[in-house]
Design a protein around this motif. Sequence first.
Motif, mmCIF file in Angstrom:
data_model
loop_
_atom_site.group_PDB
_atom_site.id
_atom_site.type_symbol
_atom_site.label_atom_id
_atom_site.label_comp_id
_atom_site.label_asym_id
_atom_site.label_seq_id
_atom_site.Cartn_x
_atom_site.Cartn_y
_atom_site.Cartn_z
ATOM 1 N N ARG A 89 0.827 -1.213 0.000
ATOM 2 C CA ARG A 89 0.000 0.000 0.000
ATOM 3 C C ARG A 89 0.862 1.263 0.000
ATOM 4 N N ALA A 90 1.946 1.251 0.759
ATOM 5 C CA ALA A 90 2.838 2.408 0.786
ATOM 6 C C ALA A 90 3.456 2.635 -0.598
ATOM 7 N N ASP A 91 3.864 1.544 -1.256
ATOM 8 C CA ASP A 91 4.410 1.663 -2.608
ATOM 9 C C ASP A 91 3.372 2.217 -3.575
ATOM 10 N N GLU A 92 2.135 1.702 -3.467
ATOM 11 C CA GLU A 92 1.068 2.191 -4.353
ATOM 12 C C GLU A 92 0.799 3.674 -4.124
ATOM 13 N N ARG A 93 0.777 4.091 -2.845
ATOM 14 C CA ARG A 93 0.568 5.516 -2.534
ATOM 15 C C ARG A 93 1.678 6.368 -3.128
ATOM 16 N N ARG A 94 2.918 5.908 -2.977
ATOM 17 C CA ARG A 94 4.055 6.649 -3.510
ATOM 18 C C ARG A 94 3.960 6.772 -5.034
ATOM 19 N N ILE A 95 3.586 5.685 -5.695
ATOM 20 C CA ILE A 95 3.459 5.697 -7.158
ATOM 21 C C ILE A 95 2.342 6.645 -7.581
ATOM 22 N N ARG A 96 1.183 6.572 -6.891
ATOM 23 C CA ARG A 96 0.073 7.472 -7.230
ATOM 24 C C ARG A 96 0.474 8.929 -7.084
ATOM 25 N N LYS A 97 1.199 9.226 -6.016
ATOM 26 C CA LYS A 97 1.636 10.599 -5.765
ATOM 27 C C LYS A 97 2.561 11.089 -6.881
ATOM 28 N N LYS A 98 3.501 10.246 -7.295
ATOM 29 C CA LYS A 98 4.413 10.628 -8.372
ATOM 30 C C LYS A 98 3.669 10.795 -9.689
ATOM 31 N N ARG A 99 2.697 9.926 -9.945
ATOM 32 C CA ARG A 99 1.906 10.057 -11.173
ATOM 33 C C ARG A 99 1.148 11.377 -11.185
ATOM 34 N N ARG A 100 0.549 11.720 -10.048
ATOM 35 C CA ARG A 100 -0.176 12.990 -9.973
ATOM 36 C C ARG A 100 0.747 14.162 -10.273
ATOM 37 N N LYS A 101 1.944 14.128 -9.677
ATOM 38 C CA LYS A 101 2.904 15.202 -9.917
ATOM 39 C C LYS A 101 3.275 15.283 -11.387
ATOM 40 N N SER A 102 3.553 14.126 -12.000
ATOM 41 C CA SER A 102 3.949 14.138 -13.414
ATOM 42 C C SER A 102 2.786 14.574 -14.297
ATOM 43 N N GLU A 103 1.544 14.149 -13.939
ATOM 44 C CA GLU A 103 0.380 14.579 -14.710
ATOM 45 C C GLU A 103 0.189 16.084 -14.577
ATOM 46 N N ASN A 104 0.379 16.609 -13.360
ATOM 47 C CA ASN A 104 0.242 18.051 -13.151
ATOM 48 C C ASN A 104 1.297 18.811 -13.949
ATOM 49 N N ARG A 105 2.518 18.314 -13.985
ATOM 50 C CA ARG A 105 3.570 18.968 -14.754
ATOM 51 C C ARG A 105 3.229 18.959 -16.237
ATOM 52 N N ALA A 106 2.731 17.817 -16.706
ATOM 53 C CA ALA A 106 2.361 17.728 -18.126
ATOM 54 C C ALA A 106 1.220 18.690 -18.443
ATOM 55 N N ARG A 107 0.232 18.759 -17.545
ATOM 56 C CA ARG A 107 -0.874 19.687 -17.753
ATOM 57 C C ARG A 107 -0.392 21.138 -17.769
ATOM 58 N N GLU A 108 0.479 21.442 -16.803
ATOM 59 C CA GLU A 108 1.004 22.807 -16.735
ATOM 60 C C GLU A 108 1.785 23.150 -17.996
ATOM 61 N N ALA A 109 2.586 22.220 -18.476
ATOM 62 C CA ALA A 109 3.351 22.460 -19.700
ATOM 63 C C ALA A 109 2.414 22.656 -20.884
ATOM 64 N N LEU A 110 1.370 21.836 -20.950
ATOM 65 C CA LEU A 110 0.394 21.954 -22.034
ATOM 66 C C LEU A 110 -0.329 23.295 -21.950
ATOM 67 N N GLN A 111 -0.728 23.680 -20.749
ATOM 68 C CA GLN A 111 -1.414 24.975 -20.587
ATOM 69 C C GLN A 111 -0.500 26.129 -20.969
ATOM 70 N N ASP A 112 0.752 26.076 -20.552
ATOM 71 C CA ASP A 112 1.703 27.118 -20.911
ATOM 72 C C ASP A 112 1.857 27.208 -22.425
ATOM 73 N N LYS A 113 1.971 26.051 -23.063
ATOM 74 C CA LYS A 113 2.134 26.023 -24.515
ATOM 75 C C LYS A 113 0.891 26.585 -25.199
ATOM 76 N N MET A 114 -0.309 26.214 -24.701
ATOM 77 C CA MET A 114 -1.553 26.708 -25.305
ATOM 78 C C MET A 114 -1.675 28.214 -25.121
ATOM 79 N N GLU A 115 -1.323 28.707 -23.944
ATOM 80 C CA GLU A 115 -1.363 30.155 -23.707
ATOM 81 C C GLU A 115 -0.381 30.870 -24.622
ATOM 82 N N GLU A 116 0.766 30.266 -24.805
ATOM 83 C CA GLU A 116 1.769 30.863 -25.690
ATOM 84 C C GLU A 116 1.256 30.924 -27.120
#
Length: 124
Positions: A89-116
């Motif tokens: 469960r701890a491993d799964e939580r850690r993986i989910r947390k990292k996925r969320r961070k990477s998804e947020n970074r990808a979204r932010e990059a996409l939003q920045d690119k779209m705004e640009e």
Amino acid sequence: REACMRYLKYRKVKAMLPQPTMDSQPEEPAGPGREAWEWYDRHPESYEVDEEQHQSATTAFNDYMQGLDGFGDKERELEKMAEERQKVRADERRIRKKRRKSENRAREALQDKMEEVQGRRCKT
């Protein structure tokens, strides 16, 4: 041992023939359990254990159990299973947390690119 052999031969013969050929059925031997109880009943002094004997027996048993690492002990097995579940469960939580961070970074990059891109369109 001889009594066991006679009894087993009798059972084998009885199973193969429609009716037993022996006149009397031999009794199955009592076995070591009954004999041990009878011996203890006849020798009550064997129940007496001094403190050193008890301590050495307890130490030997504890060493034996440590060597087994709790093998066959239900409570220890359940504890191990719970520890494994907790680790997974701890491993799964850690993986989910990292996925969320990477998804947020990808979204932010996409939003920045779209705004640009939208900023360029508005200027032209």
